[in-house]
Design an enzyme around this catalytic site. Structure first.
Site, short mmCIF file in Angstrom:
data_model
loop_
_atom_site.label_atom_id
_atom_site.label_comp_id
_atom_site.label_asym_id
_atom_site.label_seq_id
_atom_site.Cartn_x
_atom_site.Cartn_y
_atom_site.Cartn_z
N LYS A 183 24.98 -4.05 34.95
CA LYS A 183 26.18 -3.90 34.12
C LYS A 183 27.41 -3.73 35.00
O LYS A 183 27.56 -2.73 35.69
CB LYS A 183 26.07 -2.68 33.20
N GLY A 235 29.59 4.85 41.61
CA GLY A 235 30.67 5.25 40.71
C GLY A 235 31.04 6.70 40.94
O GLY A 235 30.86 7.24 42.04
N SER A 236 31.51 7.34 39.89
CA SER A 236 32.03 8.69 40.04
C SER A 236 30.91 9.71 40.18
O SER A 236 29.79 9.51 39.69
CB SER A 236 32.91 9.06 38.84
N THR A 237 31.21 10.82 40.83
CA THR A 237 30.25 11.90 41.00
C THR A 237 29.84 12.47 39.64
O THR A 237 28.67 12.78 39.42
CB THR A 237 30.83 12.99 41.91
N ALA A 238 30.79 12.55 38.72
CA ALA A 238 30.48 13.12 37.40
C ALA A 238 29.43 12.28 36.68
O ALA A 238 28.46 12.81 36.13
CB ALA A 238 31.75 13.21 36.55
N GLY A 240 27.38 10.18 38.15
CA GLY A 240 26.16 10.26 38.95
C GLY A 240 25.31 11.46 38.57
O GLY A 240 24.08 11.37 38.46
N GLU A 257 25.62 6.12 44.86
CA GLU A 257 26.75 6.08 45.79
C GLU A 257 27.94 6.62 45.02
O GLU A 257 28.47 5.97 44.13
CB GLU A 257 27.04 4.64 46.24
N CYS A 291 35.68 4.51 47.69
CA CYS A 291 35.05 5.83 47.72
C CYS A 291 35.03 6.39 49.14
O CYS A 291 35.03 7.60 49.33
CB CYS A 291 33.65 5.78 47.13
N GLU A 388 39.08 13.79 44.73
CA GLU A 388 39.21 12.39 45.06
C GLU A 388 40.31 11.78 44.18
O GLU A 388 40.27 11.89 42.96
CB GLU A 388 37.88 11.67 44.79
#
Lengths: 479, 290
Positions: A183, A235-238, A240, A257, A291, A388
């Site tokens: 996606k 993508g974002s840590t949130a 993830g 990542e 990133c 970030e």
């Protein structure tokens, strides 16, 4: 007219032959999506590029089923040599259509054509070419004889490097013998659709690669699908975190990542001209929407003023504007939402005592733009030194000793990248040893290569992409 | 003669405490668990670690980790081999403890201790080789010297296997130590004696204090605190199959810890288990054009 005001040199979009509507690509067929179609717009003009289908849970089911069937009947049983040949074909087709892909990527993402043309697309082809050669050499990836693919790989990629992230995920997965449901991000689905055409041209068996456009719900349904064996997310840590929770207790393998807040450390003996170029490349490449961007400049106190003076001078030569112009250095921010986030964080940085500076530059009337910005006087505790920003914003901190530089560099929950600038090789190696980051660039920055593993420590995620370590992520030891 | 010998000697029972930061404190909570032999006789009271003890252990591990990781691979190998030597020398004690607390026959207990010794030896040999297996020199397309090396993840919290107390404990601690991680381990509830005695072996094997911390107690009580602790980098749930380990993995996701699941798990005595607790650091260095 200043001496740098070259005449415009826009790249033509006539090379593109886009459709008005793109559908889902499942089992080698273009099919309608169950969700509400959405538009992708060009962030530099706010003009609609095309409409894209949105995949609902039924579409996710269909795509995973197609991938499972292809894994069981075609791709799994196929010899590594033949799998490799398909990937070599794809690599060649990517090279043949490189200009078209570069233009499409710039149109959809807003990044400068010189970056898509000279960095993204060549790396995409290189990634497929590299992984193609692994397909018949899997006994040598370090998992013993006859390692096995996981099966169906669900892959979710971000909007900052749409085609490159696709290559990073799809190429090793296929080389290892997995099939794929991918996606792309909802703001940048275009080049994934062109990639589907390339898979068709390559004669890739139906269902080996499936592409689902859509937003977060589509991704969530894909991650949670019970017949998925491996999840790869950038993508974002949130997000993830949410994915890690969603797959807890299952048999699914996961690589993540995530975000970063890279430190770029400049010692007083650094080759300053190169360091300035490295700082600029480190944080303004792709408008800082990277990133592993070197978004925290740690500069030795005694050269702070000299570095800042040269940096501002260099930043004054950056050209912001039409991403399709071959002379453009800084393109458009990918979306209104991202622009809002950058603006909010920089305002916060200023409110917390940082001093903000941008070169005089004209902001186009249409589109999403943020000027290259440097914020000095930043404390280690400042929001903009910790969060970030994902934009063309450099926070500047100082240090006196190597130990202080290391302590400040490591003072982050992230651990993706770092840079070191110094002429002293012994110091460079000693500092690199102590940095808690997955990628350390010394006297260079933002370099990528399919033979070189990339990935983070700590909350920047787990697993590596690229190199032998990247191949291991798509395999398990043979029985 | 100052003393008079009696016909029977009153034995001196051992007090089993925790192993934190190289010292052997009682639990700050003051709690103990009674250990009884299979025939029901009292063997010992074992300290029952609390949340505070777990936090102290993580702090000790964090403090000790850089020094252990910074030691040369050769030095780490020497220390791990020393553990094997000291364990071998105390074989009789461990056999006795396994017999008394796990109810094993003497022969099976001896086999387990010997297997544990051999497993320490196996790991001692990996310290200076694992980087060559897990690392790489990367032929990037440009004028760069580019190397990837495995580095320790940092502080690893472990729920040790519930079977074969001493061997299971060794099979999870040793691989973490090879690359320079520090460990906070909750041993099998069924063999707390061997776990604390192993702590004594580690304390006298040149392993820096705090590199391994042993928390005897209830794994179900301690594991959630360790899974959620922001200063723990990885969670090895190999021995947590009987707990609500899915919940532990969910808790660990908040801080994006690396997790080794109990099922299907990672085989012991494989380089994959050692590498599962490492990060790969890739260093790019420019080459000048001559």
């Amino acid at each position: 007219m200043a001496f740098l005001d070259y005449a415009p040199a826009p790249e033509s979009t006539s090379i593109l032959d886009l459709r008005d509507d793109y559908r889902l690509w499942i089992g080698g067929e273009w099919v309608d999506g169950g969700g509400t179609p959405f538009a992708s717009i060009s962030p530099s003009t706010e003009q609609r590029i095309a409409m894209f289908a949105s995949a609902d849970e039924g579409d996710v089911d269909a795509a995973v089923a197609a991938a499972r069937t292809a894994f069981r009947t075609v791709w799994g049983p196929m010899s590594g040599r033949d799998r490799g040949k398909y990937l070599f074909r794809i690599a060649r087709l990517l090279q043949e259509r490189a200009r078209e892909l570069a233009v499409a990527e710039t149109l959809d993402n807003g990044k400068p054509i010189k970056e898509t043309r000279d960095a993204d697309v060549p790396l995409v082809a290189q990634w497929f070419f590299h992984c193609a050669g692994w397909a018949d050499k899997l006994d040598h990836v370090g998992l013993g004889a006859a390692p096995q693919p996981h099966g169906v790989s669900a892959q979710i990629i971000p909007w900052n490097f749409p085609l490159l992230m696709l290559a990073w995920k799809v190429a090793p997965a296929l080389a290892a013998g997995n099939t794929v449901v991918l996606k792309p991000a909802e703001t940048t689905p275009l080049t994934a659709m062109l990639f589907a055409e390339i898979c068709e041209q390559a004669g890739l068996p139906a269902g080996v690669v499936n592409l689902l456009t859509g937003a977060g719900d589509t991704g969530a349904a894909l991650v949670r699908h019970p017949d998925v064996d491996k999840v790869a997310f950038t993508g974002s840590t949130a997000v993830g975190r949410e994915i890690a929770k969603a797959i807890a207790g299952t048999d699914k393998k996961l690589t993540l990542e995530l975000g970063g807040k890279g430190a770029n450390i400049v010692f007083d003996d650094a080759p300053l001209d190169q360091a300035i170029e490295g700082i600029v490349n480190g944080v303004f490449f792709n408008q800082g929407q990277v990133c592993c961007a070197g978004s925290r400049l740690l500069v030795q106190e005694n050269v702070h003023d000299a570095v800042l003076e040269r940096l501002k001078e260099r930043m004054s030569t950056l050209r912001l504007g039409d991403p399709l112009d071959k002379n453009t250095d800084v393109g458009a921010i990918n979306s209104a939402e991202q622009l809002e986030r950058i603006t909010r964080l920089v305002d916060r940085g200023e409110a917390e005592g940082g001093e903000r500076w941008s070169p005089a530059c004209e902001i186009p009337a249409q589109g999403y733009w943020f000027p290259p910005t440097v914020v000095t006087g930043v404390e280690a505790s400042s929001t903009i030194a910790r969060e970030e920003i994902f934009g063309p914003v450099l926070s500047v901190l100082t240090f006196r000793t190597p130990d202080e530089a290391i302590a400040k560099a490591n003072n982050s929950p992230y651990g993706l990248s770092a840079g070191i600038w110094s002429d002293k090789g012994s110091r460079v190696l000693a500092v690199a040893d102590k940095l808690r980051a997955g990628v350390v660039w010394t006297n260079t920055f933002n370099k990528f290569d399919p033979t070189s593993p990339f990935g983070g420590y700590k909350e920047s995620g787990y697993g590596r992409e690229g190199g032998i370590q990247g191949m291991q992520a798509y395999l398990k030891a043979g029985k | 003669m100052a003393t008079t010998k009696t016909a029977t000697r009153l034995d001196v029972p051992k007090t089993y405490k925790l192993f934190i930061g190289g010292a052997f404190p009682r639990s700050e909570s003051g709690r103990v668990t009674e250990v009884r032999s299979p025939d029901g006789g009292f063997v010992a009271n074992v300290a029952k670690a609390s949340r505070k003890d777990a936090r102290d252990a993580v702090r000790a591990a964090r403090k000790a980790q850089p020094g252990w990781a910074g030691a040369t691979a050769y030095n780490r190998g020497q220390v791990l081999y020393r553990v094997a030597e000291v364990l071998e020398g105390r074989k009789a004690q461990f056999v006795d403890e396994l017999v008394r607390s796990e109810g094993l026959s003497a022969a099976r207990a001896q086999q387990q201790v010997e297997d544990a010794v051999d497993l320490w030896v196996w790991h001692a040999g990996w310290t200076d080789k694992i980087a060559q297996i897990g690392g790489s020199a990367n032929p990037v397309a440009g004028p760069y010297f580019n190397l990837s090396v495995p580095e320790p993840t940092g502080v690893v919290a472990i729920v040790a296997p519930q079977q074969q107390g001493l061997l299971g404990l060794t099979s999870v601690i040793a691989p973490a130590l090879v690359t320079g991680n520090a460990v906070v381990v909750v041993p099998a509830a069924s063999s707390p004696l061997a776990a604390i005695s192993l702590g004594e072996v580690l304390a006298t094997s040149d392993l820096p204090g705090g590199v391994v911390n042993v928390l005897t107690g209830d794994p179900a009580e301690l594991a959630p605190w360790l899974a959620g602790h922001a200063d723990v980098n990885a969670l090895d749930l190999t021995g947590a199959g009987g707990l609500d380990w899915v919940e532990l993995e969910v808790i660990a996701a908040d801080t994006l810890k690396r997790v080794i699941r109990p099922e299907p798990g990672l085989a012991p005595e494989t380089p994959q288990r050692i590498l599962a607790l490492t990060e790969t650091k890739t260093v790019w260095h420019t080459k000048s054009r001559l």
